[in-house]
Design an enzyme around this catalytic site. Structure first.
Site, PDB file in Angstrom:
ATOM      1  N   GLU A  45      35.674  37.070  40.860  1.00 32.45           N
ATOM      2  CA  GLU A  45      34.577  37.772  41.970  1.00 32.45           C
ATOM      3  C   GLU A  45      33.355  37.242  41.893  1.00 32.45           C
ATOM      4  O   GLU A  45      32.413  37.152  42.767  1.00 32.45           O
ATOM      5  CB  GLU A  45      34.700  39.272  42.179  1.00 32.45           C
ATOM      6  CG  GLU A  45      36.200  39.622  42.647  1.00 32.45           C
ATOM      7  CD  GLU A  45      36.714  41.229  42.485  1.00 32.45           C
ATOM      8  OE1 GLU A  45      36.036  41.837  41.750  1.00 32.45           O
ATOM      9  OE2 GLU A  45      37.993  41.130  42.329  1.00 32.45           O
ATOM     10  N   ASN A  99      38.385  46.998  34.538  1.00 34.09           N
ATOM     11  CA  ASN A  99      37.127  46.688  35.389  1.00 34.09           C
ATOM     12  C   ASN A  99      37.106  47.420  36.412  1.00 34.09           C
ATOM     13  O   ASN A  99      37.953  47.398  37.490  1.00 34.09           O
ATOM     14  CB  ASN A  99      37.442  45.265  35.702  1.00 34.09           C
ATOM     15  CG  ASN A  99      36.422  44.845  36.456  1.00 34.09           C
ATOM     16  OD1 ASN A  99      35.226  45.319  36.697  1.00 34.09           O
ATOM     17  ND2 ASN A  99      36.596  43.633  37.305  1.00 34.09           N
ATOM     18  N   GLU A 105      42.995  35.421  34.518  1.00 37.07           N
ATOM     19  CA  GLU A 105      43.284  36.197  35.643  1.00 37.07           C
ATOM     20  C   GLU A 105      43.569  35.331  36.649  1.00 37.07           C
ATOM     21  O   GLU A 105      42.251  34.762  37.570  1.00 37.07           O
ATOM     22  CB  GLU A 105      42.085  37.063  35.903  1.00 37.07           C
ATOM     23  CG  GLU A 105      41.763  38.228  34.865  1.00 37.07           C
ATOM     24  CD  GLU A 105      40.889  39.315  35.548  1.00 37.07           C
ATOM     25  OE1 GLU A 105      41.556  40.467  35.574  1.00 37.07           O
ATOM     26  OE2 GLU A 105      39.782  39.070  36.013  1.00 37.07           O
ATOM     27  N   SER A 119      46.524  42.665  39.219  1.00 39.63           N
ATOM     28  CA  SER A 119      47.550  43.514  39.506  1.00 39.63           C
ATOM     29  C   SER A 119      48.482  44.208  38.528  1.00 39.63           C
ATOM     30  O   SER A 119      49.558  44.422  38.892  1.00 39.63           O
ATOM     31  CB  SER A 119      48.566  43.203  41.045  1.00 39.63           C
ATOM     32  OG  SER A 119      47.624  42.672  41.927  1.00 39.63           O
ATOM     33  N   HIS A 171      33.890  36.795  35.894  1.00 40.02           N
ATOM     34  CA  HIS A 171      35.142  37.509  36.812  1.00 40.02           C
ATOM     35  C   HIS A 171      35.317  36.401  37.825  1.00 40.02           C
ATOM     36  O   HIS A 171      34.102  35.892  38.446  1.00 40.02           O
ATOM     37  CB  HIS A 171      34.669  38.608  36.983  1.00 40.02           C
ATOM     38  CG  HIS A 171      35.860  39.498  37.631  1.00 40.02           C
ATOM     39  ND1 HIS A 171      36.245  39.247  38.933  1.00 40.02           N
ATOM     40  CD2 HIS A 171      36.944  40.082  37.133  1.00 40.02           C
ATOM     41  CE1 HIS A 171      37.362  39.959  39.325  1.00 40.02           C
ATOM     42  NE2 HIS A 171      37.675  40.617  37.977  1.00 40.02           N
ATOM     43  N   GLY A 229      42.486  47.719  39.870  1.00 39.26           N
ATOM     44  CA  GLY A 229      42.644  48.763  40.903  1.00 39.26           C
ATOM     45  C   GLY A 229      43.365  49.989  40.018  1.00 39.26           C
ATOM     46  O   GLY A 229      42.849  51.119  39.991  1.00 39.26           O
ATOM     47  N   LYS A 267      34.988  47.652  38.842  1.00 38.69           N
ATOM     48  CA  LYS A 267      34.174  46.842  39.857  1.00 38.69           C
ATOM     49  C   LYS A 267      33.165  47.886  40.648  1.00 38.69           C
ATOM     50  O   LYS A 267      32.325  48.627  39.936  1.00 38.69           O
ATOM     51  CB  LYS A 267      35.203  46.384  40.974  1.00 38.69           C
ATOM     52  CG  LYS A 267      36.630  45.724  40.358  1.00 38.69           C
ATOM     53  CD  LYS A 267      37.173  44.773  41.258  1.00 38.69           C
ATOM     54  CE  LYS A 267      38.455  44.452  40.648  1.00 38.69           C
ATOM     55  NZ  LYS A 267      39.235  43.357  41.521  1.00 38.69           N
ATOM     56  N   GLY A 275      44.000  42.095  42.730  1.00 38.24           N
ATOM     57  CA  GLY A 275      43.900  42.885  43.962  1.00 38.24           C
ATOM     58  C   GLY A 275      44.801  42.667  44.929  1.00 38.24           C
ATOM     59  O   GLY A 275      44.760  43.153  45.969  1.00 38.24           O
TER      60      GLY A 275
HETATM   61  C1  PEP Z   1      40.224  42.449  37.991  1.00 38.15           C
HETATM   62  O1  PEP Z   1      39.421  43.189  38.679  1.00 38.15           O
HETATM   63  O2  PEP Z   1      39.997  42.141  36.914  1.00 38.15           O
HETATM   64  C2  PEP Z   1      41.654  42.682  38.316  1.00 38.15           C
HETATM   65  C3  PEP Z   1      42.465  42.049  37.661  1.00 38.15           C
HETATM   66  O3  PEP Z   1      42.078  43.543  39.384  1.00 38.15           O
HETATM   67  P1  PEP Z   1      43.419  44.069  39.880  1.00 38.15           P
HETATM   68  O4  PEP Z   1      44.137  44.760  38.408  1.00 38.15           O
HETATM   69  O5  PEP Z   1      43.047  45.204  40.763  1.00 38.15           O
HETATM   70  O6  PEP Z   1      44.172  43.053  40.137  1.00 38.15           O
END
Ligand code: PEP
Length: 271
Positions: A116, A28, A186, A232, A114, A254, A30, A192
């Site tokens: 966010e 992803n 998640e 992460s 998601h 990320g 973003k 993040g």
């Molecule tokens: C995500 O955006 O779905 C995510 C898991 O981000 P990160 O891997 O950066 O924590």
């Protein structure tokens, strides 16, 4: 049956796991990468993931780069996903993107719900439900995201929150819909932040999700459902996560912005 613990050793390689679930790693991106940057990263990924066969891979660049990414991905096994979509096909919905447009861009998947989107853009279980329905009705597969906040985990309501999100997001769905759906667990506190859930913390929620799907749909659907972990994920922690019986892949934020780290995650079996 969720799995057979006697087969745990075989899971280490996780070619295709207990129930024939193909591991699925999705990136992803973003709100990162211009069209030019997208093309550069896609070219690198095509090179580094050329021989990948026993893992499904998808990337989700921003809307503006989807079409260009699809052109560049022609002939590659890497799938393309949108990060969201709206439920109407067309009309007076300024700023929205319809499932028809997403399909036309060359996407096979849409990420829906998601955290966010839920946190910053007012997404609710009901709107998530409408988006998933629209995506599936237009022949897209869905990565449906669920997960609790830190506060919810500390209050001990993390299972209740995930249960509510699943019941709400999948309301009025039949078994057929589930065949084109992947759930991404998640935990918001791990996204993040560099704080990954331990493999055991993730596994207990994944098992809970699978049991919930068994109860709501059927044992067969539950056994076949792929459940990704997100939060992460890095090349250093992917192996421990993938060794868990109910973790079938990862949704990576990320670490998916860099060809080397994303490819190493996808190649977790080689570690
Ligand atoms: C995500 O955006 O779905 C995510 C898991 O981000 P990160 O891997 O950066 O924590």
């Amino acid at each position: 049956m969720v799995g057979r613990s006697g087969d745990r050793e075989n899971l280490k390689t996780k070619e295709v796991d207990f129930m024939g679930r193909l591991p699925f790693i999705a990136g992803n991106w973003k709100m990162n990468k211009t069209v030019e940057e997208t093309l550069a990263l896609v070219r690198e990924l095509k090179g580094s993931l050329k021989e990948i066969k026993e893992v499904e891979v998808a990337i989700a660049p921003p809307f503006t780069a989807l079409h260009a990414a699809a052109q560049e991905l022609k002939g590659s096994s890497i799938h393309l996903a949108s990060q969201n979509l709206f439920w109407e096909e067309k009309g007076a919905f300024t700023g929205e993107i319809s499932p028809v447009m997403i399909k036309e861009c060359g996407c096979q998947y849409a990420i829906i719900g998601h955290s966010e989107r839920r946190q910053h853009f007012g997404e609710t279980d009901e709107t998530v439900n409408r988006r998933i329905k629209a995506a599936l009705n237009h022949g897209l597969k869905v990565i449906f995201c669920v997960g609790e906040t830190l506060q919810e985990r500390e209050q001990g309501v993390n299972f209740l929150v995930v249960e509510r999100q699943i019941e709400g997001g999948l309301k009025d769905f039949g078994e057929l819909a589930l065949q084109n759906l992947v759930i991404a667990y998640e935990p918001v506190w791990a996204i993040g932040t560099g704080k990954t859930a331990t493999p055991q913390q993730a596994e207990e929620v994944h098992l809970f999700i699978r049991q919930k799907i068994r109860f709501l749909f059927s044992p067969k659907i539950a056994d076949e459902l792929r459940i990704q972990y997100g939060g992460s994920v890095t090349p250093d922690n992917i192996k421990g996560l993938m060794e868990q019986e109910n973790i079938d892949g990862a949704l990576v934020g990320g670490a998916s912005l860099n060809a080397d780290s994303f490819s190493r995650i996808v190649r977790f079996k080689e570690m």
